[in-house]
Write an enzyme that holds these catalytic residues in place. Structure first.
Site, PDB file in Angstrom:
ATOM      1  N   HIS A 122       0.839  -1.218   0.000  1.00 12.62           N
ATOM      2  CA  HIS A 122       0.000   0.000   0.000  1.00 12.62           C
ATOM      3  C   HIS A 122       0.871   1.264   0.000  1.00 12.62           C
ATOM      4  O   HIS A 122       2.016   1.250   0.454  1.00 12.62           O
ATOM      5  CB  HIS A 122      -0.921   0.000   1.230  1.00 12.62           C
ATOM      6  CG  HIS A 122      -0.154  -0.011   2.523  1.00 12.62           C
ATOM      7  ND1 HIS A 122       0.367   1.135   3.082  1.00 12.62           N
ATOM      8  CD2 HIS A 122       0.201  -1.022   3.336  1.00 12.62           C
ATOM      9  CE1 HIS A 122       1.003   0.825   4.189  1.00 12.62           C
ATOM     10  NE2 HIS A 122       0.932  -0.489   4.373  1.00 12.62           N
ATOM     11  N   ARG A 142      -6.018   0.691   4.053  1.00 10.57           N
ATOM     12  CA  ARG A 142      -4.905   1.259   3.261  1.00 10.57           C
ATOM     13  C   ARG A 142      -4.562   0.375   2.063  1.00 10.57           C
ATOM     14  O   ARG A 142      -4.161   0.875   1.006  1.00 10.57           O
ATOM     15  CB  ARG A 142      -3.679   1.526   4.150  1.00 10.57           C
ATOM     16  CG  ARG A 142      -3.124   0.312   4.905  1.00 10.57           C
ATOM     17  CD  ARG A 142      -2.129   0.785   5.957  1.00 10.57           C
ATOM     18  NE  ARG A 142      -1.455  -0.277   6.700  1.00 10.57           N
ATOM     19  CZ  ARG A 142      -1.924  -0.852   7.798  1.00 10.57           C
ATOM     20  NH1 ARG A 142      -3.121  -0.507   8.287  1.00 10.57           N
ATOM     21  NH2 ARG A 142      -1.218  -1.768   8.447  1.00 10.57           N
ATOM     22  N   GLU A 191      -1.438  -7.033   7.410  1.00  9.74           N
ATOM     23  CA  GLU A 191      -0.086  -6.811   7.947  1.00  9.74           C
ATOM     24  C   GLU A 191       0.132  -7.752   9.123  1.00  9.74           C
ATOM     25  O   GLU A 191      -0.839  -8.232   9.734  1.00  9.74           O
ATOM     26  CB  GLU A 191       0.044  -5.334   8.373  1.00  9.74           C
ATOM     27  CG  GLU A 191       1.389  -4.899   8.932  1.00  9.74           C
ATOM     28  CD  GLU A 191       2.567  -5.209   8.009  1.00  9.74           C
ATOM     29  OE1 GLU A 191       2.954  -6.401   7.929  1.00  9.74           O
ATOM     30  OE2 GLU A 191       3.104  -4.271   7.395  1.00  9.74           O
ATOM     31  N   HIS A 217       0.736  -5.661   2.360  1.00 11.50           N
ATOM     32  CA  HIS A 217       1.513  -4.957   3.385  1.00 11.50           C
ATOM     33  C   HIS A 217       2.972  -5.424   3.380  1.00 11.50           C
ATOM     34  O   HIS A 217       3.270  -6.520   2.894  1.00 11.50           O
ATOM     35  CB  HIS A 217       0.882  -5.239   4.745  1.00 11.50           C
ATOM     36  CG  HIS A 217      -0.548  -4.836   4.792  1.00 11.50           C
ATOM     37  ND1 HIS A 217      -0.974  -3.615   5.237  1.00 11.50           N
ATOM     38  CD2 HIS A 217      -1.665  -5.493   4.370  1.00 11.50           C
ATOM     39  CE1 HIS A 217      -2.293  -3.526   5.108  1.00 11.50           C
ATOM     40  NE2 HIS A 217      -2.739  -4.653   4.590  1.00 11.50           N
TER      41      HIS A 217
HETATM   42  O1  LIG Z   1       2.957  -2.123  10.335  1.00 12.37           O
HETATM   43  C1  LIG Z   1       3.856  -1.290  10.122  1.00 12.37           C
HETATM   44  O2  LIG Z   1       4.295  -0.513  10.982  1.00 12.37           O
HETATM   45  C2  LIG Z   1       4.491  -1.169   8.756  1.00 12.37           C
HETATM   46  O3  LIG Z   1       3.548  -1.116   7.790  1.00 12.37           O
HETATM   47  C3  LIG Z   1       5.502  -2.251   8.508  1.00 12.37           C
HETATM   48  O4  LIG Z   1       6.444  -1.996   9.454  1.00 12.37           O
HETATM   49  P1  LIG Z   1       7.931  -2.557   9.464  1.00 12.37           P
HETATM   50  O5  LIG Z   1       8.628  -2.035   8.247  1.00 12.37           O
HETATM   51  O6  LIG Z   1       8.468  -1.991  10.725  1.00 12.37           O
HETATM   52  O7  LIG Z   1       7.825  -4.063   9.521  1.00 12.37           O
END
Ligand SMILES: O=C(O)[C@H](O)COP(=O)(O)O
Length: 231
Positions: free
Chosen positions: A9, A58, A114, A184
């Protein structure tokens, strides 16, 4: 041969604030919507037949911008969001049987959400690194097996995401249909680890930019034969 297009996203309002987001349903900001529009432009010569996204807004927003901003990506079909709800009152699906020739189905699944970031959700990433140390936070964010406190490891994310990819998505590709997945950072890392047969050591280095299309060619056996990143 079919193409699989993966897109993380666009930048969300919490990405912009450098906050751990996970399952918190934060929408895109103006920059995130612009990134999705740019992704649509980059994909102007591509065609897709089916789209999968998560339950988080998102990713849905990114999918719909990409499918509707580009004139040709849907090849004249209308994207129709297929809500997977077990509710007989749900908007009268029984009255509409669908028309596979006119539609581009957009399937939503929590399997593509995610990773759950547990107690880190809502915390600033830089401040968390100061509190717990950069190395520890990097382990939580990028290692395969170490879970963030109260959250999901990448290993746990793989266990829900990859079976969904194998059971629901791969058959479209093996039938020769091009597929878009808007999801994600970590659910896509799970899929990429599977597709590229990456080791636990190698996946640590995989970073996925917001709104950057990653395109795989897959043969009829579901094996990757080529990969292009549209930076
Ligand atoms: O969920 C989150 O904070 C981000 O979308 C992915 O985070 P990361 O790069 O810290 O895994």
């Amino acid at each position: 041969m079919a193409k699989l297009i993966l897109v993380r996203h666009g930048q969300s309002l919490w990405n912009a604030e450098n906050k751990f987001t996970g399952w918190v349903d934060v929408p895109l900001g103006a920059q995130g919507r612009a990134e999705a529009t740019i992704a649509a432009d980059k994909l102007e010569t591509y065609r897709v037949r089916v789209c999968f996204t998560s339950l988080l807004f998102r990713a849905i927003e990114t999918a719909i911008i990409i499918l509707t901003e580009g004139d040709d990506l849907c090849d004249g079909r209308i994207p129709i969001i297929k809500h997977d709800v077990d509710d007989e009152d749900w908007h009268g699906w029984d009255k509409y049987k669908g028309d596979p020739e006119q539609e581009l189905p957009v399937y939503l699944s929590s399997r593509l959400d995610e990773r759950y970031y547990g107690e880190l959700q809502g915390l600033n990433k830089a401040e968390t690194a100061v509190e717990f140390g950069t190395e520890q936070v990097q382990l939580w964010r990028r290692s395969y097996a170490v879970a963030p406190p109260g959250g999901e490891s990448l290993e746990a994310t793989v266990k829900r995401t990859v079976p969904f990819f194998r059971d629901r998505i791969l058959k479209h590709l093996m039938d020769g249909d091009n597929v878009l997945i808007a999801a994600h950072g970590n659910s896509l890392r799970a899929i990429i680890m599977h597709l590229e047969k990456l080791t636990e050591a190698a996946i640590v280095n995989v970073e996925i930019g917001t709104g950057i299309p990653i395109i795989y060619d897959l043969n009829a056996n579901g094996q990757v034969t080529d990969k292009v990143i549209l930076h």
